[in-house]
Design an enzyme around this catalytic site. Structure first.
Site, short mmCIF file in Angstrom:
data_model
loop_
_atom_site.label_atom_id
_atom_site.label_comp_id
_atom_site.label_asym_id
_atom_site.label_seq_id
_atom_site.Cartn_x
_atom_site.Cartn_y
_atom_site.Cartn_z
N GLY A 13 -4.17 -13.34 -10.52
CA GLY A 13 -4.97 -14.40 -9.64
C GLY A 13 -4.28 -15.75 -10.22
O GLY A 13 -4.83 -16.71 -10.37
N THR A 15 -2.50 -17.70 -8.42
CA THR A 15 -2.68 -18.89 -7.45
C THR A 15 -4.21 -19.41 -7.74
O THR A 15 -4.39 -20.45 -6.62
CB THR A 15 -2.13 -18.42 -6.09
OG1 THR A 15 -3.10 -17.46 -5.54
CG2 THR A 15 -0.80 -18.22 -5.81
N GLY A 16 -4.99 -18.99 -8.30
CA GLY A 16 -6.38 -19.27 -8.12
C GLY A 16 -6.84 -20.27 -8.75
O GLY A 16 -5.97 -21.08 -9.49
N LEU A 18 -9.06 -21.01 -11.31
CA LEU A 18 -9.24 -20.84 -12.74
C LEU A 18 -7.61 -21.10 -13.40
O LEU A 18 -7.68 -21.72 -14.36
CB LEU A 18 -9.71 -19.44 -12.92
CG LEU A 18 -10.00 -19.21 -14.82
CD1 LEU A 18 -11.18 -20.28 -15.15
CD2 LEU A 18 -10.24 -17.78 -14.88
N ASP A 182 -16.30 -15.48 -22.17
CA ASP A 182 -17.36 -16.32 -22.10
C ASP A 182 -17.15 -17.66 -22.57
O ASP A 182 -17.20 -17.61 -23.84
CB ASP A 182 -18.72 -15.70 -22.79
CG ASP A 182 -20.01 -16.79 -22.53
OD1 ASP A 182 -19.52 -17.67 -21.89
OD2 ASP A 182 -21.16 -16.15 -22.62
N HIS A 183 -16.54 -18.24 -21.50
CA HIS A 183 -15.67 -19.82 -22.21
C HIS A 183 -16.71 -20.44 -22.94
O HIS A 183 -16.42 -21.20 -23.68
CB HIS A 183 -15.34 -20.33 -20.95
CG HIS A 183 -16.25 -20.97 -19.91
ND1 HIS A 183 -16.70 -20.28 -19.03
CD2 HIS A 183 -16.59 -22.25 -20.17
CE1 HIS A 183 -17.63 -21.08 -18.35
NE2 HIS A 183 -17.37 -22.17 -18.92
N LYS A 187 -16.48 -23.17 -26.93
CA LYS A 187 -16.93 -24.60 -26.97
C LYS A 187 -17.14 -24.99 -28.18
O LYS A 187 -17.79 -24.42 -29.28
CB LYS A 187 -18.26 -24.88 -26.16
CG LYS A 187 -17.81 -24.78 -24.44
CD LYS A 187 -18.71 -25.53 -23.85
CE LYS A 187 -18.60 -25.42 -22.17
NZ LYS A 187 -17.48 -26.09 -21.76
N HIS A 245 -24.14 -17.05 -20.87
CA HIS A 245 -24.19 -18.14 -21.73
C HIS A 245 -25.67 -18.34 -22.50
O HIS A 245 -25.30 -18.49 -23.85
CB HIS A 245 -23.85 -19.67 -20.99
CG HIS A 245 -22.75 -19.26 -19.85
ND1 HIS A 245 -21.67 -18.73 -20.34
CD2 HIS A 245 -22.64 -19.73 -18.76
CE1 HIS A 245 -20.91 -18.81 -19.14
NE2 HIS A 245 -21.28 -19.58 -18.26
N LYS A 335 -29.68 -25.67 -11.13
CA LYS A 335 -28.52 -26.51 -10.55
C LYS A 335 -29.39 -27.79 -9.66
O LYS A 335 -30.57 -27.52 -9.62
CB LYS A 335 -27.86 -25.79 -9.25
CG LYS A 335 -27.03 -24.58 -10.08
CD LYS A 335 -26.20 -24.07 -9.02
CE LYS A 335 -25.21 -23.32 -9.51
NZ LYS A 335 -24.12 -23.60 -10.49
N LYS A 340 -26.45 -33.47 -16.27
CA LYS A 340 -25.63 -32.52 -16.85
C LYS A 340 -25.88 -32.43 -18.28
O LYS A 340 -25.26 -33.45 -18.89
CB LYS A 340 -24.31 -32.55 -16.29
CG LYS A 340 -23.25 -31.23 -16.55
CD LYS A 340 -21.61 -31.59 -16.09
CE LYS A 340 -21.04 -30.73 -16.67
NZ LYS A 340 -20.88 -29.51 -16.64
N1 NAP Z 1 -12.83 -21.02 -11.22
C1 NAP Z 1 -13.64 -21.40 -12.41
O1 NAP Z 1 -13.64 -22.36 -12.76
C2 NAP Z 1 -13.83 -20.24 -13.29
C3 NAP Z 1 -14.92 -20.40 -14.18
C4 NAP Z 1 -15.34 -19.28 -14.94
C5 NAP Z 1 -15.13 -17.89 -14.44
N2 NAP Z 1 -14.34 -17.68 -13.41
C6 NAP Z 1 -13.99 -16.44 -12.93
O2 NAP Z 1 -12.64 -16.17 -12.77
C7 NAP Z 1 -12.47 -15.59 -11.61
C8 NAP Z 1 -11.31 -16.18 -10.71
O3 NAP Z 1 -12.03 -17.08 -10.43
P1 NAP Z 1 -11.28 -18.27 -9.27
O4 NAP Z 1 -12.15 -19.33 -9.13
O5 NAP Z 1 -9.84 -18.71 -9.88
O6 NAP Z 1 -10.94 -17.42 -8.01
P2 NAP Z 1 -9.98 -17.87 -6.79
O7 NAP Z 1 -9.55 -19.06 -6.79
O8 NAP Z 1 -10.68 -17.19 -5.49
O9 NAP Z 1 -8.92 -17.16 -6.98
C9 NAP Z 1 -8.50 -15.56 -6.66
C10 NAP Z 1 -7.14 -15.31 -7.11
O10 NAP Z 1 -6.91 -13.81 -6.86
C11 NAP Z 1 -5.86 -13.50 -5.91
N3 NAP Z 1 -6.08 -12.52 -5.19
C12 NAP Z 1 -7.16 -12.03 -4.49
N4 NAP Z 1 -7.25 -10.85 -3.99
C13 NAP Z 1 -5.97 -10.41 -4.32
C14 NAP Z 1 -5.34 -9.34 -3.96
N5 NAP Z 1 -5.71 -8.30 -2.99
N6 NAP Z 1 -4.04 -9.11 -4.31
C15 NAP Z 1 -3.41 -10.08 -5.01
N7 NAP Z 1 -3.98 -11.20 -5.28
C16 NAP Z 1 -5.34 -11.38 -5.21
C17 NAP Z 1 -5.75 -14.83 -5.09
O11 NAP Z 1 -4.46 -14.91 -4.60
P3 NAP Z 1 -3.80 -15.61 -3.26
O12 NAP Z 1 -4.88 -16.93 -3.21
O13 NAP Z 1 -2.63 -15.61 -3.42
O14 NAP Z 1 -4.42 -14.62 -2.11
C18 NAP Z 1 -6.10 -15.77 -6.12
O15 NAP Z 1 -4.84 -16.04 -7.01
C19 NAP Z 1 -13.77 -14.86 -11.36
O16 NAP Z 1 -14.08 -13.62 -11.76
C20 NAP Z 1 -14.44 -16.15 -11.58
O17 NAP Z 1 -15.84 -15.61 -11.73
C21 NAP Z 1 -13.76 -18.76 -12.59
#
Ligand code: NAP
Length: 481
Positions: A13, A15-16, A18, A182-183, A187, A245, A335, A340
């Site tokens: 993940g 590129t995501g 998080l 669980d971030h 804290k 949480h 929400k 906040k």
């Molecule tokens: N974002 C936050 O602040 C946050 C906070 C707490 C918990 N989380 C948890 O962290 C996790 C990630 O969240 P996120 O917000 O970062 O998600 P996101 O932005 O949707 O990112 C998902 C990532 O997974 C990759 N991906 C998805 N399907 C794939 C596949 N089949 N093969 C290879 N790569 C794949 C995507 O790559 P491509 O873009 O390259 O397709 C991207 O890098 C989740 O479980 C979420 O509940 C997130």
């Protein structure tokens, strides 16, 4: 004991959101403070096609945007030369084969000693398939080194799915090597609850039903569901926030002193609390729960126009244990609320007797408020005489604000938690039996609440009317401090 932190961190993940907002800035902060191990490398995996240079440039922009420290190009360059990007889909076997070879190379080039930290920053349906692929392709086969997996939340959507996920992960990683993150637990003020309780004689002797009237735990957000409507529709406030949480906060606040300041002892005590929470199954359920949905939720992206998903929940819970006999624990989260804030309010009992006329119908209660975010600190409210000739009693507050003076001085939760994984310290991660007991309770509450009304509330307030009634029925009030 010498802790061997050197490792390759593999971010699925890469590129995501998080990774960009939290993980890479956290690594930069650690590098900035010279806290990353000498032997360290990152391999990020995503689907988007890009080379190392392009990926590093994107991360640079994210660090500029999200870091709590100024950008120091020399430090960034030191970190960035350890970061690599690999594009493959999680179901492609070839990708794992090249990953295996890349990791061996990291051991040579970056002295990562064969240790691996797999971080699953991906949507939950990918957790088990990735772990199984790692095993299938022998990536996890290395012996004599540590291999740990970090799993993001949510860990399951209910008890059955969490058990299934746990069984699948458990075939590859032992419980000891599974870090369910669980971030909230990273804290500052949550870590501080234990210090406040167990490093002060002025609080712990009072920490029981003899002196505490009730406890309120709040996690309020001003934002709506935003782009997370698809996920939120299936989860709701109870599964999204309370299961992890808020129950964790309750457990840390209510637990018995652990025998030692060690992961297993702390988690043993938290589990006892999670098992001790009970929720009525009978006709008085409505006195213990209030559900709400903010006006306009139906118009959010990927939300059904008929949705009955709760965006607010308030619960009144009791614990079956001597320490907390008869003490209500009120928890609420929602929400689109006015402010906040995440905080724990401990309201103490009134003195048995007082000769002050002003207190005949009750003095202002003593409160200890543990502020978790955005303000970090504690407030102790007690009664004092108003200066002057008249006898008047006023509530006064001693306020300790940890993050008021030095902006951004607190480490981000992810910094601490990533270091914990490298150290092999799981104290701030949830053990399987904590997750299991939390889901058991949430499933129970959820089925008891099926008939409960989801009341509409206006954005910008403090939730549905039912939540006021829930607490006022017992002669209490919500503290919005
Ligand atoms: N974002 C936050 O602040 C946050 C906070 C707490 C918990 N989380 C948890 O962290 C996790 C990630 O969240 P996120 O917000 O970062 O998600 P996101 O932005 O949707 O990112 C998902 C990532 O997974 C990759 N991906 C998805 N399907 C794939 C596949 N089949 N093969 C290879 N790569 C794949 C995507 O790559 P491509 O873009 O390259 O397709 C991207 O890098 C989740 O479980 C979420 O509940 C997130």
């Amino acid at each position: 004991m010498i802790i061997n932190q050197s490792c390759s961190m593999i971010i699925f993940g890469g590129t995501g959101d998080l990774t960009h907002r939290k993980l890479i800035p956290a690594l930069y902060h650690l590098m900035y403070q010279e806290m990353l191990p000498e032997g360290f490398a990152v391999i990020s995996v995503g689907r988007q096609k890009k080379n190392n240079e392009e990926y590093r440039e994107e991360l640079y922009q994210s660090v500029l945007k999200y870091s709590r420290f100024p950008m120091d190009k020399t430090i960034w360059d030191q970190l960035c030369e350890k970061i690599y990007y690999r594009a493959f889909s999680f179901d492609e076997g070839d990708g794992y084969e090249s990953l295996k070879a890349d990791l061996q190379q990291m051991d040579q080039v970056h002295h990562t000693r064969g240790n691996r930290l797999y971080y699953l920053a991906v949507s939950p349906e990918n957790f088990a398939p990735i772990v199984e692929k790692l095993k299938e392709h022998g990536v996890t086969a290395k012996r004599g080194c540590w291999q740990r997996v970090v799993i993001e939340k949510p860990f399951g959507q209910d008890l059955a799915s969490a058990q299934q996920l746990n069984n699948r992960i458990g075939k590859v990683f032992s419980e000891q090597d599974t870090y369910r993150i669980d971030h909230y637990l990273g804290k500052e003020m949550i870590q501080n609850i234990m210090v406040i309780r167990f490093a002060n004689t002025i609080f712990e002797p009072l920490w029981n039903h003899q002196y505490i009237d009730h406890i309120q735990i709040t996690a309020a957000e001003t934002e709506g569901v935003g782009s997370r409507g698809g996920y939120y529709e299936k989860a709701g406030a109870l599964r999204d926030m309370v299961q992890n949480h808020l129950l964790q906060l309750l457990a840390i606040t209510a637990m018995e002193p652990p025998g030692k300041n060690e992961a297993e002892a702390i988690r043993d005590e938290k589990v006892k609390i999670l098992k001790a929470i009970h929720f009525p199954k009978d006709s008085i359920v409505h006195q213990h729960v209030a559900l709400g949905q903010y006006r306009g939720y139906h118009m959010e992206e990927k939300v059904s126009p008929q949705s009955t998903t709760e965006t607010y929940v308030a619960l009144k819970l009791f614990l079956d244990c001597d320490r907390w006999k008869g003490v209500p624990f009120y928890i609420r989260t929602g929400k689109k609320l006015q402010q906040k804030t995440s905080q724990v309010v401990i309201q103490f009992k009134q003195p048995d007797k007082t000769f002050y006329k002003e207190c005949e119908s009750g003095c202002n209660p003593n409160l200890l408020v543990i502020k978790i975010q955005p303000e970090e600190g504690t407030l102790l409210q007690f009664n004092a005489k108003k200066p002057g000739n008249l006898q008047q009693i006023l509530p006064v507050g001693m306020n300790f604000c940890q993050n008021c003076n030095l902006e951004n001085n607190s480490p981000e939760a992810y910094e601490k938690l990533l270091l914990d994984v490298m150290d092999g310290d799981a104290s701030r991660f949830t053990r399987w039996d904590e997750v299991e007991n939390a889901w058991r309770l949430i499933d129970e509450i959820s089925s008891s609440c099926e008939a409960a009304l989801v009341e509409e509330y206006l954005p910008g307030g403090w939730g549905p009317e039912g939540a006021q009634q829930l607490i006022e029925r017992s002669g209490h009030r919500w503290w919005n401090l």
